[in-house]
Design a protein around this motif. Structure first.
Motif, PDB file in Angstrom:
ATOM      1  N   VAL A 146       0.792  -1.240   0.000  1.00  0.00           N
ATOM      2  CA  VAL A 146       0.000   0.000   0.000  1.00  0.00           C
ATOM      3  C   VAL A 146       0.818   1.281   0.000  1.00  0.00           C
ATOM      4  N   ASN A 147       2.044   1.257   0.513  1.00  0.00           N
ATOM      5  CA  ASN A 147       2.772   2.532   0.639  1.00  0.00           C
ATOM      6  C   ASN A 147       4.121   2.523  -0.068  1.00  0.00           C
ATOM      7  N   ASN A 148       4.311   1.625  -1.059  1.00  0.00           N
ATOM      8  CA  ASN A 148       5.617   1.621  -1.718  1.00  0.00           C
ATOM      9  C   ASN A 148       5.509   1.929  -3.195  1.00  0.00           C
ATOM     10  N   ILE A 149       6.659   2.200  -3.803  1.00  0.00           N
ATOM     11  CA  ILE A 149       6.836   2.218  -5.258  1.00  0.00           C
ATOM     12  C   ILE A 149       8.062   1.369  -5.542  1.00  0.00           C
ATOM     13  N   GLU A 150       7.987   0.568  -6.606  1.00  0.00           N
ATOM     14  CA  GLU A 150       9.104  -0.292  -6.993  1.00  0.00           C
ATOM     15  C   GLU A 150       9.528   0.049  -8.420  1.00  0.00           C
ATOM     16  N   ILE A 151      10.825   0.073  -8.642  1.00  0.00           N
ATOM     17  CA  ILE A 151      11.363   0.435  -9.951  1.00  0.00           C
ATOM     18  C   ILE A 151      12.308  -0.669 -10.429  1.00  0.00           C
ATOM     19  N   ASN A 152      12.033  -1.162 -11.626  1.00  0.00           N
ATOM     20  CA  ASN A 152      12.861  -2.208 -12.240  1.00  0.00           C
ATOM     21  C   ASN A 152      13.294  -1.775 -13.638  1.00  0.00           C
ATOM     22  N   SER A 153      14.174  -2.561 -14.229  1.00  0.00           N
ATOM     23  CA  SER A 153      14.540  -2.310 -15.621  1.00  0.00           C
ATOM     24  C   SER A 153      13.325  -2.580 -16.506  1.00  0.00           C
ATOM     25  N   ARG A 154      13.323  -2.029 -17.684  1.00  0.00           N
ATOM     26  CA  ARG A 154      12.184  -2.142 -18.602  1.00  0.00           C
ATOM     27  C   ARG A 154      11.832  -3.602 -18.886  1.00  0.00           C
ATOM     28  N   GLU A 155      12.846  -4.465 -18.953  1.00  0.00           N
ATOM     29  CA  GLU A 155      12.600  -5.881 -19.272  1.00  0.00           C
ATOM     30  C   GLU A 155      12.145  -6.683 -18.057  1.00  0.00           C
ATOM     31  N   ALA A 156      12.363  -6.136 -16.877  1.00  0.00           N
ATOM     32  CA  ALA A 156      12.094  -6.897 -15.645  1.00  0.00           C
ATOM     33  C   ALA A 156      10.653  -6.718 -15.217  1.00  0.00           C
ATOM     34  N   THR A 157       9.759  -7.519 -15.803  1.00  0.00           N
ATOM     35  CA  THR A 157       8.369  -7.573 -15.359  1.00  0.00           C
ATOM     36  C   THR A 157       8.024  -9.039 -15.111  1.00  0.00           C
ATOM     37  N   LYS A 158       7.028  -9.261 -14.298  1.00  0.00           N
ATOM     38  CA  LYS A 158       6.602 -10.643 -14.048  1.00  0.00           C
ATOM     39  C   LYS A 158       6.060 -11.272 -15.339  1.00  0.00           C
ATOM     40  N   GLY A 159       5.449 -10.448 -16.187  1.00  0.00           N
ATOM     41  CA  GLY A 159       4.937 -10.965 -17.452  1.00  0.00           C
ATOM     42  C   GLY A 159       6.045 -11.463 -18.356  1.00  0.00           C
ATOM     43  N   ASN A 160       7.101 -10.664 -18.504  1.00  0.00           N
ATOM     44  CA  ASN A 160       8.253 -11.094 -19.319  1.00  0.00           C
ATOM     45  C   ASN A 160       8.888 -12.350 -18.741  1.00  0.00           C
ATOM     46  N   ALA A 161       8.996 -12.382 -17.410  1.00  0.00           N
ATOM     47  CA  ALA A 161       9.615 -13.549 -16.763  1.00  0.00           C
ATOM     48  C   ALA A 161       8.767 -14.800 -16.989  1.00  0.00           C
ATOM     49  N   LEU A 162       7.442 -14.656 -16.935  1.00  0.00           N
ATOM     50  CA  LEU A 162       6.566 -15.806 -17.195  1.00  0.00           C
ATOM     51  C   LEU A 162       6.772 -16.315 -18.623  1.00  0.00           C
ATOM     52  N   LYS A 163       6.863 -15.398 -19.572  1.00  0.00           N
ATOM     53  CA  LYS A 163       7.096 -15.802 -20.973  1.00  0.00           C
ATOM     54  C   LYS A 163       8.418 -16.556 -21.101  1.00  0.00           C
TER      55      LYS A 163
END
Length: 276
Positions: A191-208
């Motif tokens: 509820v109180n955070n923001i997270e920043i990753n590289s453009r390629e680092a998403t759970k969707g990309n990792a699932l693929k």
């Protein structure tokens, strides 16, 4: 009957209940799915060693999507299957943007959390819950100054995490940061955070990537989530399932909405779509 071969599931607010525990109903459904030959993959914003031990010890879990997709980890061989990091120089520029705001921040690097000592010392003011505070205390190593530490190590950063006590400031930064850092992915997991990753680092990309690695077509995958960092995964999966306690945007991205995390919603959807 859906011929699902892989189930990816977020942990906090999804598989785990509000007390960060795994219900017997969820545990039983996962075990039955594993017996049916289905690959079970935790998909979390946490790094591998920051996952609860009882999840890491589940005998049928071989792969983990960690740090929002910045690392896909093979537990059996103790190696990274694939990963994507923020260049340390870019991470420092993000942190410079945050300096002076009423926030504390940290980063994940090399599968561990690091935080400026002054931020670590006042974490209690910014933690959303006792569970969140425990994770900061136990899964971060304080260093004198984080930007200086990153410059000295000169290694890629897997994730930057920002904690807020002013929710209006958080809402403002959720809009501003993606425009200011279009090469990075800005999301949230609590509820109180923001997270920043590289453009390629998403759970969707990792699932693929993990589906490709295991030669499983995406239409034979199922994914569960509750927060913004889960949306790409729900969209990528053959069946995307949002929890009843999920953010509205997450529900809109899902194919199906199951019961909440305190009602073993994961088990109920696995039973409905796969086991019954």
């Amino acid at each position: 009957m859906h011929n699902i071969k892989l189930i990816a599931f977020d942990l906090d607010g999804t598989l785990l209940n509000s007390d960060k525990k795994l219900s017997e109903e969820n545990r039983a459904a996962l075990a039955r799915a594993a017996e049916a030959g289905i690959e079970l993959v935790p998909a979390t914003g946490r790094f591998y060693r920051g996952m609860p031990q009882f999840i890491r010890e589940l005998p049928y879990v071989r792969y983990v999507i960690s740090i929002n997709g910045a690392q896909v980890y093979d537990i059996a061989n103790q190696k990274t299957v694939c990963g994507s990091e923020i260049p340390w120089e870019r991470a420092v520029s993000v942190m410079e943007r945050l300096d002076g705001l009423d926030v504390i921040y940290d980063c994940y690097q090399d599968g561990w959390g690091w935080m400026t000592q002054a931020f670590y010392d006042k974490a209690e003011e910014y933690a959303a819950s006792i569970h969140s505070l425990d994770m900061i205390r136990n899964l971060r190593t304080p260093v004198p100054e984080l930007k200086t530490y990153l410059e000295e190590r000169a290694l890629g950063v897997q994730k930057i995490q920002i904690f807020f006590k002013d929710m209006e400031l958080r809402a403002k930064m959720l809009k501003a940061l993606p425009k200011e850092f279009p090469d990075l992915v800005v999301t949230t997991s609590i509820v109180n955070n923001i997270e920043i990753n590289s453009r390629e680092a998403t759970k969707g990309n990792a699932l693929k990537k993990i589906a490709e690695h295991l030669e499983i077509p995406l239409f034979q995958t199922m994914a569960f989530g509750d927060d913004l960092n889960d949306i790409t995964m729900l969209q990528a999966a053959g069946i995307g399932v949002a929890m009843e306690n999920a953010e509205e945007e997450v529900k809109q991205a899902a194919d199906y909405i199951t019961q909440d995390c305190n009602s073993s919603g994961v088990a109920k959807a696995i039973n409905r779509f796969i086991l019954e």
